[in-house]
Write a protein that holds these residues in place. Sequence first.
Motif, PDB file in Angstrom:
ATOM      1  N   ARG A   1      31.103  47.945  44.756  1.00  0.00           N
ATOM      2  CA  ARG A   1      29.901  47.371  45.815  1.00  0.00           C
ATOM      3  C   ARG A   1      28.282  48.631  45.593  1.00  0.00           C
ATOM      4  O   ARG A   1      27.593  48.487  45.419  1.00  0.00           O
ATOM      5  CB  ARG A   1      30.301  47.319  47.298  1.00  0.00           C
ATOM      6  N   GLU A   2      28.947  49.902  46.056  1.00  0.00           N
ATOM      7  CA  GLU A   2      27.883  51.223  46.183  1.00  0.00           C
ATOM      8  C   GLU A   2      27.735  51.315  44.863  1.00  0.00           C
ATOM      9  O   GLU A   2      26.157  51.922  44.658  1.00  0.00           O
ATOM     10  CB  GLU A   2      28.880  51.910  46.637  1.00  0.00           C
ATOM     11  N   ARG A   3      28.555  51.696  43.443  1.00  0.00           N
ATOM     12  CA  ARG A   3      27.831  52.049  42.647  1.00  0.00           C
ATOM     13  C   ARG A   3      27.120  51.301  41.428  1.00  0.00           C
ATOM     14  O   ARG A   3      26.030  51.108  41.008  1.00  0.00           O
ATOM     15  CB  ARG A   3      28.997  52.442  41.613  1.00  0.00           C
ATOM     16  N   PHE A   4      27.581  50.113  41.312  1.00  0.00           N
ATOM     17  CA  PHE A   4      26.599  48.545  40.407  1.00  0.00           C
ATOM     18  C   PHE A   4      26.338  48.050  41.384  1.00  0.00           C
ATOM     19  O   PHE A   4      25.292  47.203  40.989  1.00  0.00           O
ATOM     20  CB  PHE A   4      27.614  47.716  40.098  1.00  0.00           C
ATOM     21  N   GLY A   5      26.304  48.063  43.334  1.00  0.00           N
ATOM     22  CA  GLY A   5      25.393  46.503  43.836  1.00  0.00           C
ATOM     23  C   GLY A   5      26.181  45.414  43.993  1.00  0.00           C
ATOM     24  O   GLY A   5      25.006  43.936  43.501  1.00  0.00           O
ATOM     25  N   TRP A   6      27.750  45.015  43.598  1.00  0.00           N
ATOM     26  CA  TRP A   6      28.092  43.728  43.208  1.00  0.00           C
ATOM     27  C   TRP A   6      28.407  43.586  44.543  1.00  0.00           C
ATOM     28  O   TRP A   6      28.624  43.355  45.525  1.00  0.00           O
ATOM     29  CB  TRP A   6      29.696  44.244  42.820  1.00  0.00           C
TER      30      TRP A   6
END
Length: 340
Positions: A309-314
């Motif tokens: 979620r944090e790295r890719f904005g998933w």
Amino acid sequence: MTQIDSFKAAQTVLVTGGAGYIGSHAVLALLDSGWKVAVVDNLVTGFRWAVPDAVAFYEGDIADGDLLARIIAEQNIGAILHFAGSIVVPESVSDPLKYYSNNTVKSRALIEAAVTGGVKHFIFSSTAATYGTPENDGPISETTPQRPINPYGTSKLMTEWMLRDVAAAHDFNYCALRYFNVAGADPRTRSGQSTAGATHLIKVAVEAALGKRDHVAVFGTDFDTADGTGVRDYIHVSDLADAHVLALRALIEAPQKSHFLNCGYGHGYSVLEVLDAVDRVTNMKIERRISGRRAGDPASLTADNRAIRERFGWMPAFDDLDSIVIHALGWERKLTQMDR
């Protein structure tokens, strides 16, 4: 022009196993986002009709070096999304050599073809089974020790190791996405789980709801869980496909960085809770038959998904068990119509 725009204009993404369940959804997600796609699949478990007409299709095995070299050259492949492999845990226990061949040896051949052909980005369909049985009941993070308890998990972990070492030695980056339990189908019923004799619980349950099976087996009621049945983190296949598109963008935009990330929702449902959801959605009662535990099954597997979620904005769109069941049921009904 951005790096992404340049890639889309000039290069193609190769999807191995793109005629299969998860691979076909990744193909749809890529096409929906404007990427050029090619597929290679040996059609042992995949379906030719699952690949859209707009996609270049090659029937063959990922261990065929000459075929891979031709695909890479003909299609100007710039990235590979690797889904081809074997996935049934109990089968891996009874036939481990099949899994070390299909999941490890053939992945090595594919990675070699990528390096030789100048493909710089690689996304690998890995699994939470690389973690084995966690030491605590909480969600599993990417730093949890990887101690697989079955050949399936081990065969996938060995490929992760190969990717790590290749990325250190070559102009190459990768993302290993560790799936939890994939379920559901494309909301527009363009694809879904179609393999006969599938072992995925939600697939089996919706087949039973439509009369294609006369019962659902519950493998073990003595696990250390709230109701005694195994707990799994079920992720909608379309959310998983979206994670692959985001991973591809990340690899292209930061070619010096590689990633290994969990793909799940961060919470789980027991076998009985899943069957209750199918009963609720269909307004009927599926017969449940209690059996003993299967070899290699841990009690609970749920994901700590903060990193992706944090790295890719998933941002998952279908984090709802009833929605997953509804989409799986819709696809199963379409399959019934296709078989007539």
